[in-house]
Design a protein around this motif. Structure first.
Motif, short mmCIF file in Angstrom:
data_model
loop_
_atom_site.label_atom_id
_atom_site.label_comp_id
_atom_site.label_asym_id
_atom_site.label_seq_id
_atom_site.Cartn_x
_atom_site.Cartn_y
_atom_site.Cartn_z
N ASP A 209 0.93 -1.20 0.20
CA ASP A 209 0.00 0.12 -0.06
C ASP A 209 0.85 1.24 -0.12
OD1 ASP A 209 -2.44 1.41 0.19
OD2 ASP A 209 -1.93 1.79 2.11
N ILE A 210 2.03 1.42 0.85
CA ILE A 210 2.74 2.49 0.93
C ILE A 210 3.51 2.66 -0.28
CG2 ILE A 210 4.82 3.22 2.27
CD1 ILE A 210 3.68 2.61 4.80
N THR A 211 3.98 1.51 -1.03
CA THR A 211 5.00 1.61 -1.76
C THR A 211 4.47 1.59 -3.30
OG1 THR A 211 5.15 -0.84 -1.90
CG2 THR A 211 6.90 0.38 -0.41
N ARG A 212 3.10 1.49 -3.32
CA ARG A 212 2.34 1.21 -4.52
C ARG A 212 2.92 0.12 -5.46
NH1 ARG A 212 3.45 6.67 -6.30
NH2 ARG A 212 3.25 7.79 -4.19
N GLY A 213 3.77 -0.83 -4.99
CA GLY A 213 4.21 -1.80 -5.48
C GLY A 213 5.52 -1.73 -6.50
N ILE A 214 5.83 -0.42 -6.11
CA ILE A 214 7.32 0.03 -6.83
C ILE A 214 8.54 -0.97 -6.24
CG2 ILE A 214 8.77 1.89 -7.42
CD1 ILE A 214 6.24 3.73 -7.14
N THR A 215 9.17 -1.56 -7.26
CA THR A 215 9.93 -2.55 -6.76
C THR A 215 11.07 -1.77 -5.80
OG1 THR A 215 9.58 -3.79 -8.90
CG2 THR A 215 11.51 -4.54 -7.48
N PHE A 216 11.84 -0.68 -6.13
CA PHE A 216 12.61 -0.26 -5.37
C PHE A 216 12.35 0.07 -3.70
CE2 PHE A 216 14.73 3.55 -3.47
CZ PHE A 216 15.89 3.12 -3.54
N PHE A 217 11.12 0.65 -3.71
CA PHE A 217 10.74 0.77 -2.32
C PHE A 217 10.31 -0.31 -1.58
CE2 PHE A 217 10.20 5.12 -4.70
CZ PHE A 217 10.96 5.53 -3.89
N VAL A 218 9.41 -1.58 -2.20
CA VAL A 218 9.35 -2.78 -1.79
C VAL A 218 10.71 -3.20 -1.24
CG1 VAL A 218 8.36 -4.98 -2.11
CG2 VAL A 218 7.27 -3.13 -3.19
N GLN A 219 11.58 -3.39 -2.02
CA GLN A 219 12.93 -3.89 -1.74
C GLN A 219 13.69 -3.09 -0.35
OE1 GLN A 219 15.18 -4.17 -5.32
NE2 GLN A 219 14.32 -6.09 -5.75
N LEU A 220 13.39 -1.75 -0.46
CA LEU A 220 13.96 -0.84 0.54
C LEU A 220 13.40 -1.19 1.91
CD1 LEU A 220 15.94 1.38 1.43
CD2 LEU A 220 14.16 2.86 0.98
#
Length: 134
Positions: free
Chosen positions: A7-18
């Motif tokens: 939800d927070i990352t909107r599924g954006i890979t970079f932020f999910v991984q971070l």
């Protein structure tokens, strides 16, 4: 916890991984919603001095627009009278100029007819830092 991260990352890979890396590095086991939220808030707060410096580089209208986008979790019609009036953004022509400028600088982007702040953690920080209700 995973729903929160996506939800927070909107599924954006970079932020999910971070965020997942920070949660893993914390050693919390098992990870639940509350522990994930605490770690995510820590990651965002560690970036606060950067975000404060960053907003000082923005014009007042750019900042107001970014706060509005953050509070809305993205906006589909940024020049609608409802959106402009709700956030006291002024004329549609001014907002169009702000959108063009922030898009060119890759601060915001448009996906599926909706504008978002590119840095999802910055978006979360803006929403929390500027809690004023509209």
């Amino acid at each position: 916890a995973l729903d929160l991260i996506f939800d927070i990352t909107r599924g954006i890979t970079f932020f999910v991984q971070l965020l997942c890396k920070n949660i893993f590095d914390s050693g919390v086991n098992p990870v639940d919603f509350k522990s994930a939220l605490t770690i995510i808030q820590k990651v965002i707060s560690e970036k606060e001095s950067y975000y404060i410096n960053y907003i000082n580089l923005l014009t007042p209208k750019q900042l107001e627009f970014l706060i509005a986008i953050a509070k809305e979790n993205g906006v589909e019609k940024p020049m609608s009278s409802h959106f402009l009036n709700k956030y006291h953004l002024g004329a549609a022509t001014t907002v169009k100029s702000v959108i063009d400028n922030l898009t060119e600088k890759e601060v915001i982007y448009k996906l599926a007819n909706k504008y978002y702040i590119a840095d999802v953690l910055f978006s979360s920080w803006l929403k929390d830092y500027f809690r004023r209700d509209y």
